[in-house]
Design a protein around this motif. Structure first.
Motif, short mmCIF file in Angstrom:
data_model
loop_
_atom_site.label_atom_id
_atom_site.label_comp_id
_atom_site.label_asym_id
_atom_site.label_seq_id
_atom_site.Cartn_x
_atom_site.Cartn_y
_atom_site.Cartn_z
N ASN A 7 0.87 -1.13 0.18
CA ASN A 7 -0.04 -0.08 -0.27
C ASN A 7 0.86 1.15 -0.08
O ASN A 7 1.36 1.82 1.06
CB ASN A 7 -0.84 -0.08 1.36
N ARG A 9 1.72 4.97 -2.60
CA ARG A 9 1.21 5.88 -3.44
C ARG A 9 2.43 6.08 -4.62
O ARG A 9 2.14 6.55 -5.54
CB ARG A 9 0.82 7.20 -3.18
N GLU A 11 4.80 5.15 -7.57
CA GLU A 11 4.63 4.45 -9.14
C GLU A 11 4.91 3.08 -9.05
O GLU A 11 4.04 1.92 -9.62
CB GLU A 11 5.03 5.16 -10.02
N ASN A 13 5.01 0.85 -6.87
CA ASN A 13 4.32 -0.10 -6.01
C ASN A 13 3.00 -0.36 -6.40
O ASN A 13 2.27 -0.87 -5.67
CB ASN A 13 4.51 0.55 -4.73
N ARG A 14 2.52 0.21 -7.35
CA ARG A 14 1.14 0.17 -7.86
C ARG A 14 0.64 -1.24 -8.19
O ARG A 14 1.38 -1.91 -9.04
CB ARG A 14 0.87 1.08 -9.01
N GLY A 15 -0.07 -1.96 -7.48
CA GLY A 15 -0.55 -3.22 -7.73
C GLY A 15 0.38 -4.42 -7.49
O GLY A 15 0.31 -5.51 -7.89
#
Length: 389
Positions: A7, A9, A11, A13-15
């Protein structure tokens, strides 16, 4: 299946989700971070040694009982697949891989598990990640163990000799699980270990079958995962401030290394131990890159000793086995106050870069040669026989 969603924000780490498993139970927590192209199953001998052979726990059961276990004696172990490998997410952008990013992955997993502190043990690239984790959040560590680790960058590359060149050539040409398994065995273990007789077979034949089965079922590492993890290793570096943070944080450090390691040279591990003195103890064992598999009893004993000493009031100087005189003699040349040492360090770095450039050139040549051969096969004219009417 147990997954930890990162979790954040950012980029990169997205998904992203990490696949993990927990074993054993108790108030002592151990986080195991695997190395390059490895999956959590590679920690098998250490999981067995630390948890007395307990099976993986169902996550729902583990979560419901974790609060009750905080007061229990025993060890709970968590291991996971790094991003780019196994059942964890595989970002396609290589810049979404670094040892700092992956250290934050490990911190997110600790938060997910509700672990305030843990003993952090890393192998190879996992050791680099563990170092970053220790420098980012030293208050979250009870102890730090680094198995077959180097300082990243050019230190990731082995010395150049006939054996290494042969293995590099075969590695670049390996397109099947069988070809890759044959190379991996010679990199991971000593010849002495592989040639041991086990019943009517040899350890080499048994491990070969296990490697092929594992790669056939889980698949070989993807192109994106491979490039991303290589990028992370190549760009890893621990500056002096980060080293000092670890060295002065009060937790003990164990650096465990196989003397016959072809991948991570022993010299670099010794230098890292010296930089972390007096917090570090150096443990050298007979074995290759997977010394935790070749010498599981000795490695597990060293890890358990590390856990015990972290719970005692032993002074760091008493834990370290790096004597003052040896420290001065083995100190990295860059720390010595004389011009000759500076020249030697510069020369060593130059030779290392030349060695790296040579390996890169050879790898590019072999891949280009293979690609051109495939093109020739496609474009080669087909002889058509005349058909008599």
């Amino acid at each position: 299946m147990p997954y930890c969603e990162i979790n954040s924000r950012e980029e990169e780490n997205r998904g992203v989700k990490l696949f993990y498993k927990t074993y054993g139970h108790g108030k002592t927590k151990v986080l195991l971070i695997i190395g390059f192209a490895g999956t959590l199953e590679s920690w098998g001998p250490q999981i067995k040694g630390l948890t007395s052979g307990n099976e993986a726990r169902d996550e729902d059961v583990a979560e419901s009982s974790r609060r009750d276990e905080e007061e229990e004696e025993g060890i709970e172990v968590c291991c996971f697949d790094n991003r780019g490998m196994g059942r964890s997410s595989i970002p396609s952008n290589k810049y979404h891989y670094s040892t700092t990013i992956m250290a934050k992955d490990a911190l997110s997993l600790m938060d997910h598990l509700g672990w305030r502190k843990a003993h952090v043990f890393g192998h190879s690239m996992g050791g680099m990640i563990a170092c970053k984790l220790a420098s980012i959040a030293p208050d979250r560590l009870c102890s730090l163990a680094l198995l077959n680790v180097t300082g990243g960058g050019y230190q990731c590359f082995p010395r150049i000799d006939r054996q290494i060149m042969s293995l590099a050539f075969r590695f670049l040409r390996a397109n099947t699980p069988e070809e890759r398994a044959s190379v991996d065995l010679e990199v991971h273990y000593t010849k002495e270990y592989l040639d041991q007789t086990i019943g009517s077979s040899t350890r080499r034949k048994i491990l070969f079958q296990e490697y092929v089965k594992a790669m056939s079922s889980a698949g070989m590492q993807s192109k994106h995962g491979y490039e991303g993890q290589v990028h992370a290793c190549w760009n890893h570096k621990m500056n002096q401030d980060e080293i000092d943070t670890i060295r002065l944080s009060g937790f003990p450090v164990a650096i465990i290394h196989g003397r016959d390691d072809l991948v991570a040279q022993l010299y670099h591990a010794r230098r890292l131990a010296e930089r972390l003195r007096p917090a570090a103890r150096m443990v050298e064992l007979h074995g290759a890159h997977l010394v935790g598999h070749e010498r599981p009893d000795e490695v597990n004993t060293a890890l358990l000793d590390l856990i015990k000493v972290s719970e005692s009031k032993l002074e760091q100087q008493e834990w370290s086995n790096l004597a003052e005189r040896e420290s001065e003699r083995a100190m990295p040349l860059s720390n010595r106050n004389n011009d000759g040492a500076v020249v030697l360090v510069t020369l060593y770095s130059l030779l290392a870069k030349i060695q790296l450039s040579f390996l890169f050139f050879m790898g590019f040549f072999f891949m280009f040669f293979g690609h051109m051969r495939n093109i020739v096969k496609v474009l080669k004219p087909v002889r058509v026989l005349a058909v008599e009417s």
